[in-house]
Design an enzyme around this catalytic site. Structure first.
Site: not given
Length: 257
Positions: A154, A23
């Protein structure tokens, strides 16, 4: 006269990229290498880190690193000959509403995203302060600014990590150490791969931004190289948003103007 052409030159720099196995981390490791840095690719998956290392344009190395292990983080950073640049990218998410989230799930997200980030910031900060300079770049998220159902913990960790970066910038400025954060919008990475299985969800995210699409990991490289380089020598304690206009656009409806 300022040698402007050399502002982005990293040929004399040593960089540690945590999360370099895939990523954004992989793309940033490749980008720093392209600008001349010696890059240490660190990842929980040593094989993935080694594959990225092999693809670097310049010299580098690979090492296994568990960001949730403070002793290991300190050992890896302490073993480097020098450390000019730290890029920290790892994060996980458990997409559940707060009332449905278990304590174990809460701790799993906090332990990596917030606690792990703290370990990296602390160890790198100490090393750079002793050396009299350096650049720390932590990947936060637009979720440090805006949130949606299922993203509560998150978002809290990303906001918390941003505040750690700002505090570090204030505390280590006198030692010549800069600390900044990058807030990506929606990026096609392993973390967001499950969304692709839901075409309507994927398209809704694309339409939310001004550019009408998702980002690719390589589109985060410019921001990371900038903050790591001499071009950002007076930039510290800030959040650089790279979100395709997500946080600028209000809603998804385009009025008939």
């Amino acid at each position: 006269m300022t040698p402007y052409r050399s502002l982005f030159d990293l040929s004399d720099r040593r960089a540690l990229v945590i999360g370099a196995g895939s990523g954004i981390g992989a793309a940033v490791a490749q980008g720093l290498s392209a600008f001349g840095a010696f890059v240490t690719c660190a990842d929980l998956d040593l094989g993935a880190a080694e594959r990225v290392r092999v693809g670097l344009e310049g010299p580098g190395e690979a090492t296994r690193l568990d960001l949730t292990d403070s002793a290991q983080v300190a050992a890896v950073i302490g073993a480097l000959p020098k450390l000019d640049i730290l890029i920290c990218t790892p994060a996980i998410n458990v997409r559940k509403r707060l009332l449905e989230l278990s304590e174990a799930e809460f701790e799993r997200v906090v332990n990596l995203n917030l606690k792990g980030s703290f370990f990296a910031l602390q160890a790198a900060g100490r090393r750079m302060a002793e050396a009299g300079g350096g650049s720390i770049v932590l990947f936060s998220s637009i979720r440090a600014q805006v949130v949606e159902p299922g993203q509560g913990v998150y978002a809290a960790t990303k906001a918390g990590a941003l505040q750690l970066v700002r505090a570090l910038a204030a505390e280590l400025g006198p030692y010549g150490v800069r600390a900044n954060a990058i807030a990506p919008g929606v990026v096609e990475t392993p973390l967001t791969a499950p969304i692709k299985a839901h075409p309507e969800w994927y398209r809704a995210y694309a339409d939310k931004g001004a550019l009408g699409r998702w980002a690719t990991p390589d589109e985060m490289v410019g921001a990371a190289v900038f903050l790591a380089s001499r071009a950002a020598s007076y930039v510290t304690g800030t959040l650089l948003v790279v979100d395709g206009g997500w946080t600028a656009v209000d809603g998804r409806f385009t009025p008939p103007l």
